[in-house]
Design a protein around this motif. Structure first.
Motif, mmCIF file in Angstrom:
data_model
loop_
_atom_site.group_PDB
_atom_site.id
_atom_site.type_symbol
_atom_site.label_atom_id
_atom_site.label_comp_id
_atom_site.label_asym_id
_atom_site.label_seq_id
_atom_site.Cartn_x
_atom_site.Cartn_y
_atom_site.Cartn_z
ATOM 1 N N VAL A 159 1.190 -0.918 -0.031
ATOM 2 C CA VAL A 159 -0.345 0.084 -0.071
ATOM 3 C C VAL A 159 1.051 1.478 0.137
ATOM 4 O O VAL A 159 1.161 2.608 -0.909
ATOM 5 N N LEU A 160 2.090 1.590 0.923
ATOM 6 C CA LEU A 160 2.503 2.587 0.839
ATOM 7 C C LEU A 160 3.659 2.943 -0.574
ATOM 8 O O LEU A 160 3.567 3.570 -1.011
ATOM 9 N N ARG A 161 3.579 1.600 -1.200
ATOM 10 C CA ARG A 161 4.590 2.267 -2.596
ATOM 11 C C ARG A 161 3.285 2.175 -3.670
ATOM 12 O O ARG A 161 4.491 2.925 -4.188
ATOM 13 N N ILE A 162 2.234 1.841 -3.180
ATOM 14 C CA ILE A 162 1.214 2.252 -4.373
ATOM 15 C C ILE A 162 1.186 4.026 -3.826
ATOM 16 O O ILE A 162 1.192 4.774 -4.708
ATOM 17 N N TYR A 163 0.715 4.346 -2.631
ATOM 18 C CA TYR A 163 0.970 5.575 -2.806
ATOM 19 C C TYR A 163 1.686 6.257 -3.137
ATOM 20 O O TYR A 163 1.732 7.755 -3.694
ATOM 21 N N LEU A 164 2.750 6.155 -2.759
ATOM 22 C CA LEU A 164 4.123 6.659 -2.851
ATOM 23 C C LEU A 164 4.675 6.876 -4.154
ATOM 24 O O LEU A 164 4.950 7.890 -4.481
ATOM 25 N N ASN A 165 4.192 5.439 -4.887
ATOM 26 C CA ASN A 165 4.249 6.223 -6.584
ATOM 27 C C ASN A 165 3.735 6.718 -7.211
ATOM 28 O O ASN A 165 3.939 7.604 -7.982
ATOM 29 N N GLU A 166 2.494 7.012 -6.591
ATOM 30 C CA GLU A 166 1.643 8.112 -7.210
ATOM 31 C C GLU A 166 1.750 9.403 -6.340
ATOM 32 O O GLU A 166 1.910 10.322 -7.797
ATOM 33 N N LEU A 167 2.362 9.772 -4.945
ATOM 34 C CA LEU A 167 2.936 10.523 -4.758
ATOM 35 C C LEU A 167 3.815 11.378 -5.655
ATOM 36 O O LEU A 167 4.435 12.657 -5.971
ATOM 37 N N ALA A 168 5.026 9.974 -5.954
ATOM 38 C CA ALA A 168 6.213 10.702 -6.954
ATOM 39 C C ALA A 168 5.728 10.954 -8.109
ATOM 40 O O ALA A 168 6.466 12.231 -8.879
ATOM 41 N N ALA A 169 4.824 10.122 -9.127
ATOM 42 C CA ALA A 169 3.989 10.911 -10.330
ATOM 43 C C ALA A 169 3.777 12.709 -10.183
ATOM 44 O O ALA A 169 4.024 12.769 -11.065
ATOM 45 N N GLU A 170 2.633 12.475 -9.437
ATOM 46 C CA GLU A 170 2.218 13.602 -9.262
ATOM 47 C C GLU A 170 2.700 14.898 -9.309
ATOM 48 O O GLU A 170 2.622 15.990 -9.253
ATOM 49 N N SER A 171 3.556 14.754 -8.023
ATOM 50 C CA SER A 171 4.802 15.742 -7.950
ATOM 51 C C SER A 171 5.847 15.946 -9.259
ATOM 52 O O SER A 171 5.645 17.517 -9.154
ATOM 53 N N ALA A 172 5.677 15.054 -9.519
ATOM 54 C CA ALA A 172 6.931 15.061 -10.524
ATOM 55 C C ALA A 172 5.942 15.922 -11.963
ATOM 56 O O ALA A 172 6.696 16.894 -12.968
ATOM 57 N N ALA A 173 4.882 15.730 -12.335
ATOM 58 C CA ALA A 173 4.402 16.219 -13.506
ATOM 59 C C ALA A 173 3.791 17.274 -13.227
ATOM 60 O O ALA A 173 3.655 18.377 -14.097
ATOM 61 N N GLN A 174 3.555 18.227 -11.486
ATOM 62 C CA GLN A 174 3.498 19.099 -11.048
ATOM 63 C C GLN A 174 5.001 19.960 -11.868
ATOM 64 O O GLN A 174 5.337 21.501 -11.337
ATOM 65 N N GLN A 175 5.851 19.757 -12.155
ATOM 66 C CA GLN A 175 7.640 19.679 -11.983
ATOM 67 C C GLN A 175 8.416 20.145 -11.074
ATOM 68 O O GLN A 175 8.503 20.944 -10.390
ATOM 69 N N LEU A 176 7.695 19.416 -10.068
ATOM 70 C CA LEU A 176 8.239 19.444 -8.618
ATOM 71 C C LEU A 176 9.726 18.839 -8.149
ATOM 72 O O LEU A 176 9.406 17.224 -8.513
ATOM 73 N N THR A 177 10.449 18.783 -7.370
ATOM 74 C CA THR A 177 11.263 18.322 -7.249
ATOM 75 C C THR A 177 12.066 18.217 -5.180
ATOM 76 O O THR A 177 13.069 19.000 -5.144
ATOM 77 N N PRO A 178 10.635 17.452 -4.923
ATOM 78 C CA PRO A 178 10.988 17.492 -3.575
ATOM 79 C C PRO A 178 12.018 16.984 -3.021
ATOM 80 O O PRO A 178 12.956 16.200 -3.395
ATOM 81 N N ASP A 179 12.858 17.695 -1.842
ATOM 82 C CA ASP A 179 13.254 16.703 -1.160
ATOM 83 C C ASP A 179 13.281 16.497 0.414
ATOM 84 O O ASP A 179 13.573 16.377 1.571
ATOM 85 N N THR A 180 11.335 16.846 0.801
ATOM 86 C CA THR A 180 10.850 16.663 2.110
ATOM 87 C C THR A 180 9.999 16.534 2.214
ATOM 88 O O THR A 180 9.249 16.393 0.805
ATOM 89 N N LEU A 181 9.175 15.550 2.844
ATOM 90 C CA LEU A 181 8.139 14.973 3.106
ATOM 91 C C LEU A 181 7.531 14.657 4.347
ATOM 92 O O LEU A 181 8.173 14.279 5.326
ATOM 93 N N VAL A 182 6.632 15.588 4.638
ATOM 94 C CA VAL A 182 5.866 15.746 5.589
ATOM 95 C C VAL A 182 4.617 14.184 6.010
ATOM 96 O O VAL A 182 3.606 14.069 5.193
ATOM 97 N N LEU A 183 4.883 13.954 7.348
ATOM 98 C CA LEU A 183 4.004 12.709 7.235
ATOM 99 C C LEU A 183 2.631 13.102 8.329
ATOM 100 O O LEU A 183 2.704 14.128 9.458
ATOM 101 N N GLY A 184 1.808 13.695 7.071
ATOM 102 C CA GLY A 184 0.918 14.666 8.057
ATOM 103 C C GLY A 184 -0.163 13.974 8.733
ATOM 104 O O GLY A 184 -1.528 14.612 8.377
ATOM 105 N N CYS A 185 -0.011 12.820 9.401
ATOM 106 C CA CYS A 185 -1.091 12.688 9.865
ATOM 107 C C CYS A 185 -0.305 11.908 11.213
ATOM 108 O O CYS A 185 0.481 11.064 11.138
ATOM 109 N N THR A 186 -1.198 12.274 12.496
ATOM 110 C CA THR A 186 -0.626 11.349 13.939
ATOM 111 C C THR A 186 -0.164 9.821 13.998
ATOM 112 O O THR A 186 0.310 9.155 14.693
ATOM 113 N N HIS A 187 -0.545 9.146 12.854
ATOM 114 C CA HIS A 187 -0.790 7.820 12.892
ATOM 115 C C HIS A 187 0.593 6.901 12.005
ATOM 116 O O HIS A 187 1.075 6.348 12.475
ATOM 117 N N TYR A 188 0.994 8.212 11.443
ATOM 118 C CA TYR A 188 1.468 7.609 10.418
ATOM 119 C C TYR A 188 3.686 8.052 10.969
ATOM 120 O O TYR A 188 4.200 7.117 10.534
#
Lengths: 267, 267
Positions: A159-188
């Protein structure tokens, strides 16, 4: 100094755990609104109503500083809570965005969060205010996987692989070059190691529990933490089954839980 | 005849769908308590409080027959609901157990359900009353997987494989020889084909939505369904975001949803 920590459920205990490490001399009250969780898929009006009644309860019990340790409530209800109580209120979205600003050299940031947090675009907006670009991804299966206890489990890895692949593809499509990932939920934070293993080494993972505790510590004047020594107060409140709260809560808090008091906020 | 159908969320729409097919001449009101869902991980006291207020609302609106289309509420709150209202009340646990009795030749039955339904042992008890032995399995990830829309998805297939293998091993350890599997949660009919593919051909899968509608049809006297022809009433109520209810609900109902009215049951 009595710090009230609020979350819809157990996840905020990861923030309390970091607070206990970083500010051990404060008193604490924790409220988990377990009868009405999860907030992550509910509307702004409903989340605000629940969060305001929860915040009011903590202030009535004597909290003189509030930490909203729930990303969804911070995203959808922080202004409503600040309007409703007279004590300082800190939310995990702003502390996460501050930490992203301190971390990112490319000014491009990724955020994993619940559906409601993502739909509110609270992280995107908080990042924009700080000169960052952010791409947010709703990851609704991660909370149930953590609550099922499937932390080091092949299904969770997939599940993480699917979500993170989608996240990478979506942010690449926005021409982002991210170097930081915020865990935006206290379960994570319970999946932090799994996530760190799954992302490129160039991406730094930010756990909002740690950074929130550090920012609370910086915000509270030293004299507020002085005063007579003695047993520090650690009170736990829940709106649903106390037995389940104690059992699940210990995993998030990282230690056995003290007495938990069942309260009724209506509903 | 105005039939009130109640569920904590969208899942009960699978029961309404079956009712509309089998008893098209009745009027219907549906209430999804979406502001307080899910019930499946909450305590008996909290579920009973929520379910009673929801049932009262439907009766106040004119329902003269109540179908509790939520397994958790049927398991934990059916007596409380019957005490609170003066109309006949049918719950999906008893209809599921009746259908299991009609299906099983070995008298051994498997049940997949939410954590709260399983902890209540309502299916086990209802099956015992009918001379059946039942083994129940909590499957907490299936509801979030359905709500994520991952119906024909490898992760869902893998989660089902894990749950069904555990269920088979556990029931074998109890010396059961099951020939019937009850889908004890109204979300699960959306996974019915996946589940049928994953179990041995000797096991018959029972969808409590279909069997509940059939038992309601049998319980209602024909004269109650007579009366003037004309537009039948189809009213939908939700306690949280109407937009989400309409969007998600259509998948469960199998057709676009009519107007949904937002109501406040407190909390």
């Amino acid at each position: 100094m009595n710090i009230g920590v609020f979350d819809s459920g157990f996840g905020g205990l990861t923030v309390l755990r970091a607070l206990l490490e970083q500010i051990p001399q404060a008193d604490y009250m924790y409220l988990g609104d377990t009868a009405r969780l999860p907030y992550g898929a509910k509307s702004q009006a409903t989340v605000a109503r629940y969060a305001v009644s929860s915040a009011r309860f903590l202030v009535e019990q004597g909290a003189d500083y509030l930490v909203i340790a729930c990303n969804t409530a911070s995203a959808l209800a922080l202004d409503a809570i600040r309007d409703a109580v007279r004590v300082p209120v800190l939310g995990v979205i702003e502390t996460g965005a501050n930490a992203a600003l301190a971390s990112s050299k490319t000014s491009d940031v990724l955020v994993m969060a619940t559906a409601a947090t993502v739909e509110s675009h609270a992280y995107r907006d908080a990042c924009h205010e700080r000169g960052l670009r952010a791409w947010e991804k709703a990851c609704p299966l991660l909370v149930p996987l953590v609550e099922e206890g499937w932390i080091d489990h092949p299904v969770t890895e997939e599940v993480l692989r699917i979500y993170l692949n989608e996240l990478a593809a979506e942010s690449a499509a926005q021409q982002l070059t991210p170097d930081t990932l915020v865990l935006g939920c206290t379960h994570y934070p319970l999946l932090r190691r799994n996530i760190e293993r799954a992302v490129p080494a160039t991406i730094r993972v930010i756990d909002s529990a740690d950074v929130t505790a550090a920012q609370v510590a910086a915000a509270i004047p030293a004299e507020a933490l002085a005063g007579p020594k003695g047993d520090r107060i650690r009170l736990f409140y829940a709106t649903d089954s106390v037995a389940k709260f104690r059992r699940l809560g210990a995993a998030f808090l990282g230690q056995p839980m003290d007495e938990v008091t069942l309260i009724d906020l209506g509903g």
